[in-house]
Write an enzyme that holds these catalytic residues in place. Structure first.
Site, PDB file in Angstrom:
ATOM      1  N   ASP A 198     -19.290  -0.492  -9.766  1.00 18.10           N
ATOM      2  CA  ASP A 198     -20.451  -0.418 -10.664  1.00 18.10           C
ATOM      3  C   ASP A 198     -20.491   0.891 -11.438  1.00 18.10           C
ATOM      4  O   ASP A 198     -21.252   1.020 -12.416  1.00 18.10           O
ATOM      5  CB  ASP A 198     -21.760  -0.614  -9.892  1.00 18.10           C
ATOM      6  CG  ASP A 198     -21.995   0.413  -8.786  1.00 18.10           C
ATOM      7  OD1 ASP A 198     -21.121   1.265  -8.533  1.00 18.10           O
ATOM      8  OD2 ASP A 198     -23.074   0.356  -8.164  1.00 18.10           O
ATOM      9  N   ASP A 244       0.847  -1.194   0.000  1.00 21.91           N
ATOM     10  CA  ASP A 244       0.000   0.000   0.000  1.00 21.91           C
ATOM     11  C   ASP A 244       0.879   1.239   0.000  1.00 21.91           C
ATOM     12  O   ASP A 244       1.866   1.313   0.730  1.00 21.91           O
ATOM     13  CB  ASP A 244      -0.929   0.014   1.220  1.00 21.91           C
ATOM     14  CG  ASP A 244      -2.072   1.003   1.078  1.00 21.91           C
ATOM     15  OD1 ASP A 244      -1.800   2.226   1.055  1.00 21.91           O
ATOM     16  OD2 ASP A 244      -3.237   0.572   1.003  1.00 21.91           O
ATOM     17  N   ASP A 254       4.277   1.500  -4.184  1.00 18.68           N
ATOM     18  CA  ASP A 254       3.350   1.839  -5.256  1.00 18.68           C
ATOM     19  C   ASP A 254       3.239   0.665  -6.226  1.00 18.68           C
ATOM     20  O   ASP A 254       4.260   0.064  -6.587  1.00 18.68           O
ATOM     21  CB  ASP A 254       3.911   3.080  -5.975  1.00 18.68           C
ATOM     22  CG  ASP A 254       2.940   3.717  -6.946  1.00 18.68           C
ATOM     23  OD1 ASP A 254       2.064   3.011  -7.483  1.00 18.68           O
ATOM     24  OD2 ASP A 254       3.080   4.928  -7.192  1.00 18.68           O
ATOM     25  N   PRO A 298     -24.953  17.875   4.690  1.00 17.65           N
ATOM     26  CA  PRO A 298     -25.287  18.365   3.350  1.00 17.65           C
ATOM     27  C   PRO A 298     -25.705  17.249   2.407  1.00 17.65           C
ATOM     28  O   PRO A 298     -25.099  16.181   2.365  1.00 17.65           O
ATOM     29  CB  PRO A 298     -24.005  19.043   2.885  1.00 17.65           C
ATOM     30  CG  PRO A 298     -22.938  18.382   3.666  1.00 17.65           C
ATOM     31  CD  PRO A 298     -23.515  17.907   4.954  1.00 17.65           C
ATOM     32  N   ASN A 325     -30.200   8.835  -1.447  1.00 18.84           N
ATOM     33  CA  ASN A 325     -29.288   9.375  -0.442  1.00 18.84           C
ATOM     34  C   ASN A 325     -29.998  10.001   0.751  1.00 18.84           C
ATOM     35  O   ASN A 325     -29.565   9.853   1.894  1.00 18.84           O
ATOM     36  CB  ASN A 325     -28.364  10.417  -1.085  1.00 18.84           C
ATOM     37  CG  ASN A 325     -27.376   9.804  -2.037  1.00 18.84           C
ATOM     38  OD1 ASN A 325     -27.062   8.618  -1.954  1.00 18.84           O
ATOM     39  ND2 ASN A 325     -26.888  10.595  -2.976  1.00 18.84           N
ATOM     40  N   TYR A 328     -12.984   9.414 -12.429  1.00 16.71           N
ATOM     41  CA  TYR A 328     -12.792   8.209 -11.612  1.00 16.71           C
ATOM     42  C   TYR A 328     -13.318   6.966 -12.317  1.00 16.71           C
ATOM     43  O   TYR A 328     -12.597   5.980 -12.500  1.00 16.71           O
ATOM     44  CB  TYR A 328     -13.480   8.364 -10.250  1.00 16.71           C
ATOM     45  CG  TYR A 328     -13.682   7.037  -9.556  1.00 16.71           C
ATOM     46  CD1 TYR A 328     -12.599   6.273  -9.151  1.00 16.71           C
ATOM     47  CD2 TYR A 328     -14.960   6.520  -9.340  1.00 16.71           C
ATOM     48  CE1 TYR A 328     -12.776   5.038  -8.542  1.00 16.71           C
ATOM     49  CE2 TYR A 328     -15.147   5.295  -8.735  1.00 16.71           C
ATOM     50  CZ  TYR A 328     -14.053   4.552  -8.334  1.00 16.71           C
ATOM     51  OH  TYR A 328     -14.231   3.330  -7.743  1.00 16.71           O
ATOM     52  N   ARG A 355     -23.124  18.138  -7.654  1.00 14.58           N
ATOM     53  CA  ARG A 355     -21.802  18.092  -8.259  1.00 14.58           C
ATOM     54  C   ARG A 355     -21.937  17.880  -9.767  1.00 14.58           C
ATOM     55  O   ARG A 355     -22.947  17.351 -10.246  1.00 14.58           O
ATOM     56  CB  ARG A 355     -20.961  16.993  -7.628  1.00 14.58           C
ATOM     57  CG  ARG A 355     -21.315  15.586  -8.055  1.00 14.58           C
ATOM     58  CD  ARG A 355     -20.385  14.589  -7.380  1.00 14.58           C
ATOM     59  NE  ARG A 355     -20.735  13.221  -7.736  1.00 14.58           N
ATOM     60  CZ  ARG A 355     -20.474  12.185  -6.965  1.00 14.58           C
ATOM     61  NH1 ARG A 355     -19.892  12.353  -5.793  1.00 14.58           N
ATOM     62  NH2 ARG A 355     -20.797  10.963  -7.359  1.00 14.58           N
TER      63      ARG A 355
END
Length: 359
Positions: free
Chosen positions: A133, A31, A57, A213, A257, A158, A289
């Site tokens: 997913d 790690d 790495d 939030p 959410n 991502y 976002r």
């Protein structure tokens, strides 16, 4: 012996703890210890000869090659990844370097190692790649859940980087014969999750009396998978999965959410009442976002049908265990919720006047 990459992060650490709970086969754990890698997650293994930790790495081919030669693992379980959508929006390069280039370098070293094994060892060897997913894109409210044959349609840096790594793993199987397995999981939750993600962040903020939030209208839907169920699924795939196959891993728990956060609030009201009133008073809606996928849903019937795995936890049992764990381990939370984490929060959410944390 097995070789785990990214084993100090949330899912990787839970996997190692789970692995060594159920058998004595040693683990080499590589790690890099970036912001979300935390050896405190593995404190219970200090001095345990079954756990060999190496800081490094996956892109360091000399180091990976040395570890493969030294320990001769029978399997690789690859968790190593940059894994937060919001971070990828602000700084995509790290995601490309780790998730794409790093996976390529790891595959190259593993391929060389595998090709040098005796035939029986080659046949038994496995490279298990843990993915998400999110590579499948976003679903409409009435769309069928993602299956293993759903076309990739990633919508963030991502998810694009993870889709790229999934394609590389597939290519190394079809081109070179490397015996690979891929799992694509839904949203994980549970102990040791870095508190920028939705559930631990809501617990942390609530206990500090800070706003809770919610992005947009709060109706973005995710499937929720308790992390130890995910670990059990990975063990099952490693033991029984067919080389070259992909297995979706989900919790069969689709929830918006806002319902997740309200559930956390209700459990906190029960377990740690606040004299100022119900925690739901802290709910705060913030600007959505960019490119926020509306719905993810996993069809996990293949892994159940072919390998016999299904989740042991319902969302109700898993979320209760999770809230209880964070309340009982606030020292861990406070350690990780400092320094790097606070700087990241300032960059990501300062302009919104609040802090969110969804994957």
């Amino acid at each position: 012996m097995i070789f785990v990459t990214g084993g100090a992060g949330f899912i990787g650490a839970n996997f190692i703890l789970d692995w060594l709970r159920v058998n004595d086969e040693p683990v080499v754990n590589l790690d890099k210890l970036t912001y979300a890698g935390n050896l405190e997650n593995l404190a219970s293994l200090k001095g345990d000869p079954r756990h060999v930790f190496v800081q490094g790495d996956i892109g360091d081919r000399a180091l990976v090659g040395q570890l493969l030669s030294q320990h001769r693992p029978r399997a690789i379980v690859n968790f190593a990844a940059e894994s937060h959508v919001d971070r990828s929006i602000h700084g995509p390069e790290d995601f490309i370097q780790t998730n794409v280039v790093g996976t390529f370098h790891l595959l190259e070293e593993v391929r060389g190692h595998w090709m040098g094994l005796a035939e029986a060892e080659k046949a038994a060897f496995r490279f298990l790649h843990v993915s998400t997913d999110e590579v499948y894109g976003s679903l409409g409210p009435d769309d069928a859940p993602f299956t293993e044959t759903t076309p990739f349609a990633p919508n963030s840096p991502y998810s694009a980087s993870k889709a790229s790594s999934d394609h590389l793993v597939r290519a190394y199987h079809h081109t070179y014969g490397l015996p690979v397995l891929t799992t694509n999981c839904s949203n994980n939750y549970g102990p040791y999750q870095f508190p920028e993600k939705l559930i631990p962040l809501m617990i942390l903020n609530a206990t500090r009396g800070k706003p809770l939030p919610i992005y947009g209208d709060g109706m973005n839907v995710r499937d929720w998978l308790y992390v130890t169920d995910h670990c059990a699924a990975i063990r099952t795939v490693l033991a029984q999965g067919k080389s070259g196959e992909t297995y979706n891993v989900g919790g069969w728990n689709e929830m918006p959410n806002i319902e997740i956060v309200k559930t956390v609030c209700a459990l906190l009201d029960e377990m740690r009442p606040d004299s100022a009133g119900p925690y739901a008073r802290l709910l705060t809606y913030v600007k959505d976002r960019p490119g926020h996928d509306r719905r993810y849903a996993i069809d996990a019937s293949k892994i159940h049908r072919e390998l016999g795995w299904k989740p042991a936890e319902t969302f109700e049992t898993g979320i209760r265990k999770t809230v209880r764990w964070y309340l009982d381990n606030m020292a861990w939370v406070e350690h990780v919720a400092s320094g790097e984490y606070r700087r990241w929060v300032d960059v990501q959410y300062g302009e919104r006047g609040a802090v969110s944390g969804e994957r």
